[in-house]
Design an enzyme around this catalytic site. Structure first.
Site, mmCIF file in Angstrom:
data_model
loop_
_atom_site.group_PDB
_atom_site.id
_atom_site.type_symbol
_atom_site.label_atom_id
_atom_site.label_comp_id
_atom_site.label_asym_id
_atom_site.label_seq_id
_atom_site.Cartn_x
_atom_site.Cartn_y
_atom_site.Cartn_z
ATOM 1 N N GLY A 6 0.782 -1.235 0.000
ATOM 2 C CA GLY A 6 0.000 0.000 0.000
ATOM 3 C C GLY A 6 0.805 1.272 0.000
ATOM 4 O O GLY A 6 0.318 2.309 0.453
ATOM 5 N N LYS A 7 2.043 1.231 -0.536
ATOM 6 C CA LYS A 7 2.860 2.446 -0.500
ATOM 7 C C LYS A 7 2.277 3.549 -1.379
ATOM 8 O O LYS A 7 2.308 4.732 -1.015
ATOM 9 C CB LYS A 7 4.311 2.155 -0.888
ATOM 10 N N THR A 8 1.708 3.181 -2.549
ATOM 11 C CA THR A 8 1.073 4.193 -3.391
ATOM 12 C C THR A 8 -0.141 4.789 -2.682
ATOM 13 O O THR A 8 -0.341 6.004 -2.679
ATOM 14 C CB THR A 8 0.639 3.594 -4.744
ATOM 15 N N ALA A 9 -0.950 3.930 -2.064
ATOM 16 C CA ALA A 9 -2.137 4.396 -1.340
ATOM 17 C C ALA A 9 -1.736 5.334 -0.211
ATOM 18 O O ALA A 9 -2.349 6.397 -0.013
ATOM 19 C CB ALA A 9 -2.921 3.208 -0.790
ATOM 20 N N GLU A 57 4.039 4.465 -12.443
ATOM 21 C CA GLU A 57 3.488 3.111 -12.540
ATOM 22 C C GLU A 57 2.035 3.120 -13.001
ATOM 23 O O GLU A 57 1.629 2.286 -13.810
ATOM 24 C CB GLU A 57 3.593 2.412 -11.183
ATOM 25 N N ARG A 99 -8.435 5.741 -7.760
ATOM 26 C CA ARG A 99 -8.093 5.241 -6.422
ATOM 27 C C ARG A 99 -8.251 6.333 -5.376
ATOM 28 O O ARG A 99 -8.719 6.084 -4.263
ATOM 29 C CB ARG A 99 -6.662 4.695 -6.426
ATOM 30 N N GLN A 155 10.680 0.536 -3.960
ATOM 31 C CA GLN A 155 10.486 -0.901 -3.823
ATOM 32 C C GLN A 155 11.607 -1.477 -2.965
ATOM 33 O O GLN A 155 12.761 -1.055 -3.083
ATOM 34 C CB GLN A 155 10.529 -1.541 -5.214
ATOM 35 N N GLY A 190 22.505 1.629 -1.114
ATOM 36 C CA GLY A 190 22.499 2.149 0.246
ATOM 37 C C GLY A 190 22.492 3.663 0.262
ATOM 38 O O GLY A 190 22.268 4.283 1.308
ATOM 39 N N ARG A 247 15.687 12.439 10.767
ATOM 40 C CA ARG A 247 16.728 13.413 11.122
ATOM 41 C C ARG A 247 16.236 14.467 12.104
ATOM 42 O O ARG A 247 17.032 15.132 12.755
ATOM 43 C CB ARG A 247 17.252 14.111 9.863
#
Length: 451
Positions: A215-218, A241, A250, A358, A380, A416
């Site tokens: 659900g990162k897009t949501a 995407e 959505r 991702q 990284g 931070r």
């Protein structure tokens, strides 16, 4: 032409600089009115710069500002000798028409300073163009970035004395004390998360990482809508995407709390249509701009953002789908280049930038499948460049049957500006929407009753 150039005068107003300094000597509270307009570097005459910095020192120490104390401070700094300076400071105080116009005087000083900086930028660009040593696209991009910063779209045209920075921060802290409306950080709209993050600050690169289907897009779109409503500024969404139509559908489902599957099928009840109409009106009033260009490059993204004014938030979905402007040796270096440039864009435009990413398959091979910083895929450098790293985790995802409403975790792995930790939120998949666990604080309208 050469004779004309040699006779041109550097932009500078002696009267305006003197009037700013004289106004402060007469009325020290003028600092509150001009701190956000000018800094010591905006003064052309070196003596005026030193006088302004001496006044800042007294102001930050909560001491009175008058010709005697300013002169004494300048003597201690080695700018004046014991007998010098006092007469000129008295003259400054005497020539001011009225300190009530100090902002106007400061604006003149700032305008002249910007003109001098513009001349410097043009000379640098012209020199580089004549030499032909730099890549043309890079030179144009550099010139555009520097002029954008000068126009107010970005910050930092050179060295700034810490006194100038401290004075601006001091005034900012005073303005937000007991007045949350003056806070310039951008909230996510989820109160429990904002308590840890203390909002997203201007220039922050905020990474939202998760495995596919978490659900990162949501989540990013929920934050985008919340920010657009709260700040009333432009929210720019780069969707690499999904098409703009898919994304809008959505967002409409999330805002209206209408089952996304029913929406696509057109199998909607009367109440569904009513909520859709209300949600559509609410979303239409938000300044959300969607760009669904496939294979977006950093230079194209920067150019599009430069043409947009009053930006409050940038969202990129997602990092690994970007394309490089130039040939790179390997994927790790390519992604590192993306993350570094995204941070530079956030800083240059002085707005928070949310970047979805991702994760590697690392969590799938562990008993505890909660993501860790080491799961960031391909580089990284992403962890290093990001100011905040948020991971999404839904335990129900790994079960055969998921609940209609389930607990999800927002794992704040890097911050931070504040604390790290896990925040439990609610997730309802059919609405593609996250909620604050405490429903009273949940964004959007109350949940409709289940049939």
């Amino acid at each position: 032409m050469a004779d004309e150039l040699s006779t041109r005068k550097i932009p500078f107003s002696l009267e305006a600089e003197q009037s700013v300094l004289g106004s402060i000597l007469i009325s020290p509270e003028c600092f509150d009115n001009i701190a956000e307009i000018i800094s010591s570097s905006d003064f052309y005459l070196e003596e005026h710069k030193e006088i302004y910095m001496a006044m800042q020192s007294l102001f930050l120490e909560s001491r009175d500002i008058d010709p005697i104390l300013v002169a004494d401070t300048l003597v201690k700094l080695g700018i004046y000798d014991e007998s010098g300076g006092k007469e000129y400071l008295r003259t400054l105080a005497e020539i001011v028409p009225t300190p009530a116009n100090v902002r106007d005087y400061a604006e003149i000083v700032k305008d002249k300073s910007r003109l001098r900086e513009l001349i410097s930028i043009c000379e640098d660009v012209a020199g580089a163009a004549y030499s032909g040593a730099e890549d043309t696209d890079l030179l144009i991009d550099s010139a555009e970035s520097r002029i954008l910063a000068l126009s107010g779209g970005g910050k930092g045209a050179g060295f700034v004395h810490i006194k100038d920075v401290l004075l601006k921060q001091f005034n900012y802290y005073q303005s937000i004390a007991g007045n949350e409306e003056q806070n310039t950080t951008t909230p996510t709209g989820f109160s429990d998360i904002d308590r840890l993050l203390v909002g997203m600050s201007a220039g922050d690169l905020v990474l939202v990482g998760a495995r596919p289907g978490m659900g990162k897009t949501a989540f990013a779109m929920n934050v985008a809508v919340n920010a657009a409503k709260k700040t009333k500024k432009n929210v720019c969404v780069f969707s690499l995407e999904m098409s703009s139509e898919q994304l809008a559908s959505r967002m409409l489902s999330s805002e209206a709390l209408v089952d996304g599957t029913s929406l696509r099928r057109g199998a909607l009840s009367h109440d569904d249509w009513k909520r859709l109409a209300e949600a559509s009106a609410a979303l239409s009033s938000c300044n959300i701009y969607i760009d669904d260009t496939s294979g977006l490059t950093i230079s194209a993204m920067r150019a599009k953002l430069h043409r947009m004014k009053n930006i409050g938030l940038i969202v990129l979905d997602y990092l690994q789908l970007m394309q490089s402007d130039h040939r790179v040796e390997n994927r790790v270096q390519e992604v590192a280049d993306y993350s570094r440039n995204l941070k530079l864009i956030a800083k240059e435009l002085n707005v928070p930038l949310i970047c979805c990413a991702q994760l590697s398959r690392g969590p799938e091979s562990r008993n505890d499948k909660r993501p860790m910083l080491s799961d960031l895929r391909d580089s990284g450098a992403i962890e290093q460049d990001a100011d905040m790293v948020l991971f999404l985790y839904r335990g129900e995802y790994y079960k055969t049957t998921g609940a209609a409403e389930e607990d999800a975790e927002v794992i704040i792995a890097k911050n931070r500006h504040g604390s790290v930790g896990n925040v439990t939120v609610s997730w309802i998949g059919k609405y593609t929407k996250f909620f604050t666990k405490n429903r009273d604080d949940a964004p959007g309208t109350p949940l409709p009753a289940e049939a």
